[in-house]
Design an enzyme around this catalytic site. Sequence first.
Site, mmCIF file in Angstrom:
data_model
loop_
_atom_site.group_PDB
_atom_site.id
_atom_site.type_symbol
_atom_site.label_atom_id
_atom_site.label_comp_id
_atom_site.label_asym_id
_atom_site.label_seq_id
_atom_site.Cartn_x
_atom_site.Cartn_y
_atom_site.Cartn_z
ATOM 1 N N ARG A 177 12.393 -14.674 4.662
ATOM 2 C CA ARG A 177 12.736 -16.069 4.356
ATOM 3 C C ARG A 177 11.669 -16.759 3.510
ATOM 4 N NH1 ARG A 177 16.999 -18.403 7.479
ATOM 5 N NH2 ARG A 177 18.520 -16.743 7.400
ATOM 6 N N ARG A 216 -0.107 -4.276 0.265
ATOM 7 C CA ARG A 216 0.508 -3.412 -0.751
ATOM 8 C C ARG A 216 0.443 -4.077 -2.117
ATOM 9 N NH1 ARG A 216 3.947 0.849 1.776
ATOM 10 N NH2 ARG A 216 4.346 1.430 -0.360
ATOM 11 N N ARG A 268 4.897 -6.734 -0.470
ATOM 12 C CA ARG A 268 6.218 -6.861 0.174
ATOM 13 C C ARG A 268 6.131 -7.459 1.578
ATOM 14 N NH1 ARG A 268 7.873 -0.542 1.047
ATOM 15 N NH2 ARG A 268 7.409 -0.463 -1.159
ATOM 16 N N HIS A 269 4.974 -7.349 2.221
ATOM 17 C CA HIS A 269 4.860 -7.980 3.546
ATOM 18 C C HIS A 269 3.564 -8.785 3.669
ATOM 19 C CE1 HIS A 269 3.004 -4.050 4.095
ATOM 20 N NE2 HIS A 269 4.147 -3.428 4.321
ATOM 21 N N ASP A 318 2.235 -5.225 9.914
ATOM 22 C CA ASP A 318 2.961 -5.427 8.643
ATOM 23 C C ASP A 318 4.387 -5.943 8.846
ATOM 24 O OD1 ASP A 318 0.769 -4.416 7.370
ATOM 25 O OD2 ASP A 318 1.650 -2.463 6.915
ATOM 26 N N HIS A 319 5.056 -5.412 9.877
ATOM 27 C CA HIS A 319 6.478 -5.750 10.026
ATOM 28 C C HIS A 319 6.709 -7.158 10.563
ATOM 29 C CE1 HIS A 319 7.683 -2.023 8.426
ATOM 30 N NE2 HIS A 319 6.927 -1.368 9.290
ATOM 31 N N GLU A 349 -7.742 9.697 8.969
ATOM 32 C CA GLU A 349 -6.568 9.369 9.782
ATOM 33 C C GLU A 349 -5.517 10.428 9.478
ATOM 34 O OE1 GLU A 349 -5.078 5.332 9.920
ATOM 35 O OE2 GLU A 349 -3.117 6.037 10.615
ATOM 36 N N ASN A 393 -0.344 -2.071 13.936
ATOM 37 C CA ASN A 393 -0.044 -2.433 12.556
ATOM 38 C C ASN A 393 0.962 -3.589 12.566
ATOM 39 O OD1 ASN A 393 1.402 -2.510 10.062
ATOM 40 N ND2 ASN A 393 0.426 -0.587 9.510
ATOM 41 N N HIS A 417 -1.559 -3.702 5.836
ATOM 42 C CA HIS A 417 -1.544 -3.026 4.528
ATOM 43 C C HIS A 417 -1.236 -4.045 3.432
ATOM 44 C CE1 HIS A 417 0.245 0.645 2.130
ATOM 45 N NE2 HIS A 417 -0.631 -0.039 1.415
ATOM 46 N N HIS A 461 1.443 7.118 12.216
ATOM 47 C CA HIS A 461 2.676 7.118 11.433
ATOM 48 C C HIS A 461 3.821 7.746 12.212
ATOM 49 C CE1 HIS A 461 5.452 6.873 8.111
ATOM 50 N NE2 HIS A 461 4.583 6.061 7.572
ATOM 51 N N THR A 472 4.720 4.613 3.859
ATOM 52 C CA THR A 472 3.777 5.609 3.328
ATOM 53 C C THR A 472 4.297 7.006 3.668
ATOM 54 O OG1 THR A 472 2.123 3.983 3.952
ATOM 55 C CG2 THR A 472 1.319 6.106 3.157
ATOM 56 N N GLU A 503 -5.269 -1.209 5.268
ATOM 57 C CA GLU A 503 -4.767 -0.087 4.480
ATOM 58 C C GLU A 503 -4.661 -0.530 3.027
ATOM 59 O OE1 GLU A 503 -1.073 1.372 5.976
ATOM 60 O OE2 GLU A 503 -1.825 1.407 8.006
HETATM 61 N N1 PXP Z 1 -1.292 4.474 9.748
HETATM 62 C C1 PXP Z 1 -1.109 4.373 8.403
HETATM 63 C C2 PXP Z 1 -2.210 4.804 7.507
HETATM 64 C C3 PXP Z 1 0.085 3.845 7.876
HETATM 65 O O1 PXP Z 1 0.252 3.762 6.536
HETATM 66 C C4 PXP Z 1 1.076 3.376 8.756
HETATM 67 C C5 PXP Z 1 2.327 2.756 8.204
HETATM 68 O O2 PXP Z 1 2.043 1.590 7.538
HETATM 69 C C6 PXP Z 1 0.834 3.483 10.130
HETATM 70 C C7 PXP Z 1 -0.337 4.048 10.609
HETATM 71 C C8 PXP Z 1 1.836 2.992 11.133
HETATM 72 O O3 PXP Z 1 3.037 3.699 11.018
HETATM 73 P P1 PXP Z 1 4.307 3.250 11.855
HETATM 74 O O4 PXP Z 1 4.690 1.893 11.384
HETATM 75 O O5 PXP Z 1 5.321 4.309 11.555
HETATM 76 O O6 PXP Z 1 3.887 3.239 13.305
#
Ligand code: PXP
Length: 238
Positions: A18, A45, A49-50, A9-10, A151, A7, A43, A191, A101, A70
């Site tokens: 920035r 959202r 936000r990301h 997103d981060h 999932e 994932n 994701h 997660h 989430t 997602e």
């Molecule tokens: N799976 C789903 C459906 C999620 O919503 C997330 C968080 O965005 C993850 C996996 C990954 O979670 P984590 O960032 O805690 O590893």
Amino acid sequence: MPKLGVNIDHVATLRQARREYDPDPIAAARCCEEAGAEGIVAHLREDRRHIQDKDIRALRKSIATRLNLEMSLDDKIVAIVCSVRPDVATIVPEKRAEITTEGGLDVVKHFRRIKLAAAALKKAGIKVSLFIDPVAAQIVRTKESGANIVELHTGAYANAKTSQQIARELNKIKTMTAFARKMGMTVNAGHGLKYDNVRAIARIPGVAELNIGHSIISRAVFVGLETAVREMIGRIKR
Ligand code: PXP
């Protein structure tokens, strides 16, 4: 052994701090694939936000493995995902105020809306996954909704403090994986999974894919993304 979906997103969270152009989540996705990830998760959202709309379109073009988007049940998001056509769409519960989430989707409560969204996504050629807690009633309704994949939310396992709690949460995931597999469903999990708690989940028979984000991107700050991904794959396969 389960496959790893990363994932990203981060990576976008850091860019959005920035609102410029780096670090680029598309380049990060490519790097994860080169390191052996077999899927990329992002994701879109509602509050953006990301990950941004342009990111998911670029990811769709550049990803060589599998794109898993997602998404919430919001009509506008469903329409965007249908037009981008990822390989998999994972429907998750989404609250504006949450940091991440927080729990699984309540498929029992929102069955009609989920079934409608699943039908639209499937019509666009997308496999549908529902992010749910490891609970039998949720799995039964997931199957009835037309989704192909569950999932299982591993957050309660990841947050468990005592060995008894950990064993109890692990056992729920094991039992519900077997239950969903018996119903003919593909089972993914994710997660809160980290380098030191992933192994027990990776060893559960029948889990196809682990979707992991925060711990890999955090580790990448110190060792680089490619190494962070390789290390996680090493933990899953060990
Ligand atoms: N799976 C789903 C459906 C999620 O919503 C997330 C968080 O965005 C993850 C996996 C990954 O979670 P984590 O960032 O805690 O590893």
